[in-house]
Design an enzyme around this catalytic site. Structure first.
Site, PDB file in Angstrom:
ATOM      1  N   GLN A  83      37.689  45.665  37.539  1.00  0.00           N
ATOM      2  CA  GLN A  83      38.187  44.825  38.432  1.00  0.00           C
ATOM      3  C   GLN A  83      38.026  43.865  37.664  1.00  0.00           C
ATOM      4  OE1 GLN A  83      39.543  44.249  41.279  1.00  0.00           O
ATOM      5  NE2 GLN A  83      39.483  46.707  42.426  1.00  0.00           N
ATOM      6  N   SER A  84      38.822  43.993  35.978  1.00  0.00           N
ATOM      7  CA  SER A  84      38.615  43.108  34.701  1.00  0.00           C
ATOM      8  C   SER A  84      39.701  41.971  35.444  1.00  0.00           C
ATOM      9  CB  SER A  84      38.805  43.523  34.005  1.00  0.00           C
ATOM     10  OG  SER A  84      39.207  42.778  33.003  1.00  0.00           O
ATOM     11  N   ASN A  85      39.496  41.050  35.509  1.00  0.00           N
ATOM     12  CA  ASN A  85      40.546  39.494  35.234  1.00  0.00           C
ATOM     13  C   ASN A  85      41.146  39.354  34.323  1.00  0.00           C
ATOM     14  OD1 ASN A  85      39.859  38.508  38.630  1.00  0.00           O
ATOM     15  ND2 ASN A  85      37.851  38.079  37.511  1.00  0.00           N
ATOM     16  N   ALA A  87      41.938  42.119  32.332  1.00  0.00           N
ATOM     17  CA  ALA A  87      42.890  43.027  32.124  1.00  0.00           C
ATOM     18  C   ALA A  87      44.226  43.111  33.259  1.00  0.00           C
ATOM     19  CB  ALA A  87      42.063  44.304  32.774  1.00  0.00           C
TER      20      ALA A  87
END
Ligand SMILES: Cc1ncc(COP(=O)(O)O)c(C=O)c1O
Length: 341
Positions: A83-85, A87
């Protein structure tokens, strides 16, 4: 106060660093109905840098993509959790600017994509998910992928997790310059600035920028992954690398590293109290905090303030670094809380 040499080194910095304008800046600064005792809370809305390219990552990406272009690269490679912002933001920026994009993500692949992962997939990024990959494993994977891309004649630009390196840090050095104007015009009594600390770039950039642009504030970083003790040496190292790279005329001894613990149950793990805080904050202010960074940060600051561990003479400014899409994968927890009230 700025010395003449500080100002000269800053002027030359903006000439030396390549920047691709991506963020809608300056972001607004708002007075909030939530208060810390008699101290007012202001929020700098970096969650509005653009939607869906929102949040603090866009400020860093302006300089990272500038560097990638300067090095004539054609593919952005980066990593993070599923859930990386960062990325997600990288995937969208890559699509908009015509770069290829490979994301190395750790965590379990959900049956159904949601939140940031959904947006990253929709942006056409090449996504490689590795369950349980540590940051070292992700870094190794990125470099192997970069080697493979070179074999294919591509020119990869590899970015660290969260875009927090000596280039990405400039996003928040320049944000501090913007903030200096905000504080002078709108919030002259602010004495404390609070930011989440996940991979370090926002905090380190703000700390450097506050010094370079003469902001008379304490900058507090809330550690949402790891603890203040594990972060202190890493922040010192990151400051030293950034000062050396850009030849800032400041000594590390002039900087006061102030960190508070905010990780709670663990990185990206939410307690009921955090979810309650986020939900009530939204209900009171109409501003949505995310469960992984901004919600944990403001909740931890609120607790520390109420327990008397933090005292602030003047008003508080919180930099809302975004993360809205992280709310949706937590919808079950939020719903459980809403049903209880
Ligand atoms: C929404 C959001 N806020 C704050 C942070 C923390 O910023 P930094 O990684 O620069 O410490 C991150 C990323 O880690 C983020 O995605």
């Amino acid at each position: 106060m700025n010395t003449t040499s500080d100002v000269n080194s800053i002027d030359s910095l903006w000439m030396r660093a390549e920047r691709v304008p991506l963020a809608r800046i300056p972001t607004p600064i708002e007075s909030c109905s939530y208060q810390f005792g008699t101290n007012r809370l202001f929020i700098k809305r970096d969650d509005l840098t653009d939607c869906p390219m929102s949040g603090n990552k866009i400020r860093k990406l302006e300089y990272l993509v500038g560097e990638a272009l300067m090095q004539n690269c054609d593919t952005l490679v980066t990593c993070g959790g599923v859930q990386s912002n960062h990325a997600r933001a990288t995937a969208i920026v890559a699509r908009r600017l015509g770069f290829g994009c490979v994301l190395v993500l750790s965590g379990d692949e959900p049956g159904e994509s949601d939140g940031n992962l959904l947006l990253a997939k929709m942006s056409g990024a090449d996504i490689r998910i590795h369950p349980d990959a540590s940051s070292e494993v992700r870094s190794d994977r990125m470099h192997c992928i970069a080697d493979d891309l070179r074999q294919l004649g591509r020119r990869p630009y590899v970015m660290t997790s969260g875009g927090s390196d000596e280039v990405g840090v400039l996003g928040y050095v320049s944000a501090a310059q913007e903030l200096a104007g905000d504080l002078a015009n709108v919030a002259p009594n602010v004495s404390t600035v609070v930011v989440p600390l996940g991979s370090g770039g926002t905090y380190v950039g703000m700390l450097l920028g506050a010094r370079l642009f003469g902001l008379n504030v304490n900058v507090i970083g809330a550690t949402v992954d790891g603890t203040p003790d594990t972060w202190r040496p890493k922040v010192t190292d990151y400051l030293n690398r950034s000062i050396a790279r850009w030849q800032f005329d400041i000594s590390i001894n002039d900087l006061s590293i102030e960190l508070i613990p905010a990780v709670g149950k663990g990185y990206a793990l939410s307690s009921e109290a955090e979810i309650q805080f986020i939900t009530e904050f939204a209900g009171q202010t109409g501003i949505f905090l995310d469960p992984v960074y901004t919600g944990k940060t403001l909740y931890a600051f609120d607790r520390a303030f109420k327990d008397g561990q933090i005292k602030t003479e003047g008003d508080v400014l919180f930099i809302h670094t975004g993360g809205l899409f992280g709310l949706f994968p937590k919808k079950e927890l939020i719903n459980q809380f809403l049903h209880k009230t």
